[in-house]
Design a protein around this motif. Structure first.
Motif, PDB file in Angstrom:
ATOM      1  N   VAL A   1     -34.259 -28.979  -8.968  1.00  0.00           N
ATOM      2  CA  VAL A   1     -35.346 -28.061  -9.272  1.00  0.00           C
ATOM      3  C   VAL A   1     -35.418 -27.886 -10.788  1.00  0.00           C
ATOM      4  O   VAL A   1     -34.393 -27.869 -11.477  1.00  0.00           O
TER       5      VAL A   1
ATOM      6  N   GLN B   1     -34.677 -23.982 -24.709  1.00  0.00           N
ATOM      7  CA  GLN B   1     -33.461 -24.775 -24.874  1.00  0.00           C
ATOM      8  C   GLN B   1     -32.324 -23.937 -25.436  1.00  0.00           C
ATOM      9  O   GLN B   1     -32.504 -23.145 -26.351  1.00  0.00           O
TER      10      GLN B   1
ATOM     11  N   PHE C   1     -36.666 -17.575 -23.304  1.00  0.00           N
ATOM     12  CA  PHE C   1     -36.892 -17.214 -21.911  1.00  0.00           C
ATOM     13  C   PHE C   1     -35.819 -17.832 -21.023  1.00  0.00           C
ATOM     14  O   PHE C   1     -35.513 -19.014 -21.155  1.00  0.00           O
TER      15      PHE C   1
ATOM     16  N   PRO D   1     -35.101 -18.280 -16.896  1.00  0.00           N
ATOM     17  CA  PRO D   1     -35.591 -18.008 -15.544  1.00  0.00           C
ATOM     18  C   PRO D   1     -34.490 -17.378 -14.695  1.00  0.00           C
ATOM     19  O   PRO D   1     -33.313 -17.461 -15.049  1.00  0.00           O
TER      20      PRO D   1
ATOM     21  N   ILE E   1     -28.537 -16.250 -20.734  1.00  0.00           N
ATOM     22  CA  ILE E   1     -28.257 -17.206 -19.651  1.00  0.00           C
ATOM     23  C   ILE E   1     -27.081 -16.699 -18.805  1.00  0.00           C
ATOM     24  O   ILE E   1     -27.133 -16.733 -17.564  1.00  0.00           O
TER      25      ILE E   1
ATOM     26  N   LEU F   1     -23.876 -22.313 -14.252  1.00  0.00           N
ATOM     27  CA  LEU F   1     -24.274 -22.603 -15.622  1.00  0.00           C
ATOM     28  C   LEU F   1     -24.856 -24.015 -15.681  1.00  0.00           C
ATOM     29  O   LEU F   1     -25.884 -24.264 -16.327  1.00  0.00           O
ATOM     30  N   GLN F   2     -24.211 -24.930 -14.975  1.00  0.00           N
ATOM     31  CA  GLN F   2     -24.712 -26.303 -14.886  1.00  0.00           C
ATOM     32  C   GLN F   2     -26.097 -26.309 -14.222  1.00  0.00           C
ATOM     33  O   GLN F   2     -27.011 -27.011 -14.657  1.00  0.00           O
TER      34      GLN F   2
ATOM     35  N   PHE G   1     -28.272 -23.883 -14.281  1.00  0.00           N
ATOM     36  CA  PHE G   1     -29.239 -23.355 -15.254  1.00  0.00           C
ATOM     37  C   PHE G   1     -29.655 -24.433 -16.251  1.00  0.00           C
ATOM     38  O   PHE G   1     -30.799 -24.497 -16.671  1.00  0.00           O
ATOM     39  N   LYS G   2     -28.694 -25.265 -16.633  1.00  0.00           N
ATOM     40  CA  LYS G   2     -29.030 -26.365 -17.539  1.00  0.00           C
ATOM     41  C   LYS G   2     -30.007 -27.332 -16.877  1.00  0.00           C
ATOM     42  O   LYS G   2     -31.016 -27.714 -17.459  1.00  0.00           O
ATOM     43  N   MET G   3     -29.685 -27.728 -15.642  1.00  0.00           N
ATOM     44  CA  MET G   3     -30.560 -28.642 -14.903  1.00  0.00           C
ATOM     45  C   MET G   3     -31.950 -28.047 -14.747  1.00  0.00           C
ATOM     46  O   MET G   3     -32.962 -28.742 -14.769  1.00  0.00           O
ATOM     47  N   LEU G   4     -31.983 -26.751 -14.543  1.00  0.00           N
ATOM     48  CA  LEU G   4     -33.230 -26.046 -14.257  1.00  0.00           C
ATOM     49  C   LEU G   4     -34.155 -25.977 -15.469  1.00  0.00           C
ATOM     50  O   LEU G   4     -35.378 -25.945 -15.315  1.00  0.00           O
ATOM     51  N   THR G   5     -33.559 -25.925 -16.661  1.00  0.00           N
ATOM     52  CA  THR G   5     -34.372 -25.589 -17.835  1.00  0.00           C
ATOM     53  C   THR G   5     -34.403 -26.649 -18.936  1.00  0.00           C
ATOM     54  O   THR G   5     -35.319 -26.634 -19.753  1.00  0.00           O
ATOM     55  N   GLN G   6     -33.394 -27.516 -18.980  1.00  0.00           N
ATOM     56  CA  GLN G   6     -33.299 -28.401 -20.136  1.00  0.00           C
ATOM     57  C   GLN G   6     -34.112 -29.670 -19.917  1.00  0.00           C
ATOM     58  O   GLN G   6     -34.066 -30.278 -18.849  1.00  0.00           O
ATOM     59  N   PHE G   7     -34.852 -30.059 -20.944  1.00  0.00           N
ATOM     60  CA  PHE G   7     -35.620 -31.296 -20.884  1.00  0.00           C
ATOM     61  C   PHE G   7     -35.468 -32.015 -22.215  1.00  0.00           C
ATOM     62  O   PHE G   7     -34.914 -31.462 -23.167  1.00  0.00           O
ATOM     63  N   ASP G   8     -35.972 -33.218 -22.282  1.00  0.00           N
ATOM     64  CA  ASP G   8     -35.724 -34.022 -23.465  1.00  0.00           C
ATOM     65  C   ASP G   8     -36.982 -34.805 -23.817  1.00  0.00           C
ATOM     66  O   ASP G   8     -37.155 -35.937 -23.411  1.00  0.00           O
ATOM     67  N   ILE G   9     -37.874 -34.168 -24.534  1.00  0.00           N
ATOM     68  CA  ILE G   9     -39.081 -34.845 -25.015  1.00  0.00           C
ATOM     69  C   ILE G   9     -38.916 -35.117 -26.497  1.00  0.00           C
ATOM     70  O   ILE G   9     -38.545 -34.221 -27.251  1.00  0.00           O
TER      71      ILE G   9
END
Lengths: 309, 309
Positions: free
Chosen positions: A219, A302, B221, B223, B264, B294-295, B297-305
Motif C-alpha cells: 500500500v 520524505q 505530513f 499518514p 512518524i 516503521l518499515q 511507514f517507509k513503504m507507505l510514504t517513500q518514493f523515488d522520482i
C-alpha cells in the motif's frame, strides 16, 4: 511516443463555490484528464461527444495540447452534456443542481483507427457499457487500462460496472464509493474486496486527505498538497487520474514502484486544478511549477529514520 | 538519559464502540503518553492526581515501564476522574456519556524535585492553569515544551489557553480544534495563525487522515497507517503526542528534520493503540513490532522520482 486513449465527457459545467459562481464553462472528465495528461510525453486522443452548441475555442484549447479529437463526435442539432453543482462551505461536499445528459444519452463511442492499439486506456467516468464498448474496439490488448467510476453507476448499472471491472488493471474510486462498492468500512478491506472484482490495483481517492494505492501486497499513500486556498474542487479527481495515467503511459513501466510516482504526479497536478474555477488553472501551469511542486511533495513526505535506531 | 515530564490525567474510562463495551478501565492522557514514551530511552515522570479508588495494579503497570510516579497525588477519600463515551459506527466521532471530574476539580500539580530540570515537558490535555502551574515550577527552562489541548478549553478558558500558548514550543491539536482556535478553515492558514499565538511548531492531528507538522517555512505530513481493523480510537491522540515527545526527548535534537521522525514515531505508536480496547494493545507492544511498522511507514510514504525527469 506511447499512446494514451481517453474516454469521458467533454462538457459544460456551471459551478457555485463559497467564492463565486460561473456560467457555463468548459468541463467534463475527459477534458480534465486530457489537460493533465498533456504534461507528459504521450500521444493522447479523446473519445467523447458534444453538441453543436459547443464552442470551437474549447476544442481548439484541447487540440493545442496535442490531443487528438478525431474521436470527439459533434452531433448536429444536439446539445452538449451539462452539469451544474453547488459546493458547501467546506468544499468537501456538493449538491448537484442540474444534470442534462443531452447528446450523452445516445453516445456510441468510436475509437479512432490509429488509437485502437493505444498503450494505455483511461476510461473516465461514464456508463460502464460505454467503457466496455471502447475496450471491445481495441485491436491490441492495452498494456494498462485504468477505470474511473462513481456511485451513480453502482446505483443504476452495478452489473455492467462489474463486467467492465473484470477487464481493467486499475480502478480509481473515492473512499465513500469504495465503501459502497465493497460493503466494507475499512479501506484496507474495501480495497481487497474490490481487487477481487478484477483490477490488480485499487486507487482510493480521499480528496483533501490524499490517495491510497493498493495491490495484493503493498500500500502506498500520497497526501494532497496542503494549500492556503482551495477555490473549486471540480475536476480534481479527473485531473488526478489524468496525471496518473499520463505518467504511466509516458514511462511504460507498470510496476508498483512506478505507480507510486504516478500517484504523486496525479496529486501534484490535482493540487493546481483546485486553485481556480474550472479548467482555468490547468490551462496555465508552467513546467517549472510542476517541478517545484514535486519538490514540495518530497519535502512534505520524505523522512530519514535509520531502522537500526 | 534525558528527562521527560508528563502532565495529564490518570483516570478511569468506560468505552463503547460498535465492537463492544468496557466497564471502568485504565485511561487518561498521561497514561497513554507515558506508555508511548516508554518506548524510548528517557527518564519519564507523570504529574497527575487519582482518588483512593484507583487500583494499585494500574499504578504498578506504569511503574513497571520506569515511569516515576512521585508526582501522582493520591487523594484520600477522593474519587478518580472518570470519562465515558460512545463511538459512532464510523469511529470518527463520539458522544461523551459522562464526565466526573472528581479529584481533578481541585488538582494542584506538584512537579517532583528531580524533574524540575526536565529536558522535555509534555503538557497533556488539562486546564491551561494547571499546565501553567507546571511550567512555573520548572527551575530550568526546558529544551522543549509540547502542549496538547482540546476545544473544551477554547470554549471555557480561552484566555488562559492563550497564556500557556505563549510559553510552549509545539502545540498538538486536531483539525477541527485548529479551525476553531484560528477562525481559518484552511489548515495552512490555521497553522500560521496558531503559530503567531506562540508555538514555533504546530502539529495538526487528523485522526485516520494522518497528521501535519508546520513551522514558519515547512510542512510535513505523516499518514495514519491503513489498518484492517480499528477497534477503539480512545487515547490515539495522546499516544501520538507521547511518541512524538518521547522520541524528541531521547534524541535531544529539536530540528524540523528530526521532528519529522518524531511525527512518524507518534503515528507508528498510535497505530497500535487503536487495535484493542483502552490501553490493552499499548501494554503488549514488542520492540520488533515498532520496528516492523516503521518499515511499513517507509513503504507507505517513500518514493523515488528524479527531479530531472
Amino acid at each position: 511516443m506511447n499512446k494514451l486513449l481517453i474516454v469521458g465527457t467533454v462538457a459544460f459545467d456551471a459551478i457555485e463555490t463559497p467564492f463565486g459562481k460561473t456560467d457555463k464553462i468548459l468541463g467534463g472528465a475527459a477534458t480534465y484528464i486530457g489537460l493533465a495528461a498533456s504534461h507528459f510525453k504521450v500521444q493522447s486522443a479523446i473519445v467523447s461527444v458534444v453538441g453543436d452548441d459547443f464552442p470551437q475555442e474549447y476544442l481548439d484549447l484541447l487540440s493545442s495540447r496535442n490531443i487528438d479529437l478525431t474521436g470527439v463526435e459533434k452531433v448536429s442539432g444536439g446539445k452538449t452534456f451539462f452539469w451544474s453543482g453547488r459546493y458547501h462551505n467546506d468544499l468537501n461536499s456538493r449538491d448537484t443542481l442540474d444534470t442534462q445528459l443531452n447528446v450523452l444519452a445516445e453516445f456510441n463511442p468510436v475509437v479512432p483507427e490509429n488509437f485502437k492499439d493505444a498503450d494505455v486506456v483511461m476510461l473516465g467516468n461514464l456508463h460502464p457499457n460505454t467503457q466496455i464498448s471502447v475496450l471491445d474496439q481495441m485491436t491490441e490488448k492495452p498494456k494498462l487500462v485504468v477505470l474511473d467510476t462513481m456511485n451513480f453507476w453502482m446505483d443504476c448499472a452495478l452489473e455492467e460496472l462489474k463486467e467492465v471491472m473484470k477487464r481493467i488493471d486499475v480502478i480509481t474510486i473515492n473512499d465513500e464509493e469504495a465503501r459502497q462498492l465493497s460493503g466494507e468500512y475499512s479501506l484496507v478491506k474495501a480495497a481487497e474486496v474490490i481487487r477481487q472484482m478484477g483490477p490488480r490495483y485499487v486507487v482510493i481517492k480521499k480528496g483533501e486527505h490524499g490517495a491510497l494505492l493498493f495491490d495484493k501486497h503493498d500500500v502506498f499513500f500520497a497526501p494532497a498538497l496542503p494549500l492556503k486556498e482551495v477555490f473549486d474542487p471540480t475536476g480534481a479527481g479527473d485531473t488526478f487520474a489524468g496525471g496518473f495515467a499520463g505518467y504511466l503511459a509516458q514511462s511504460s513501466n507498470i510496476s508498483f514502484k512506478n505507480m507510486k510516482n504516478a500517484i504523486i504526479y496525479g496529486s501534484n497536478l490535482a493540487s493546481f486544478c483546485v486553485e481556480k474555477f474550472g479548467t482555468k488553472r490547468m490551462e496555465e501551469i508552467a513546467k517549472v511549477e510542476v517541478k517545484d511542486r514535486l519538490q514540495q511533495f518530497k519535502m512534505l513526505t520524505q523522512f530519514d529514520i535509520e531502522l537500526s535506531e
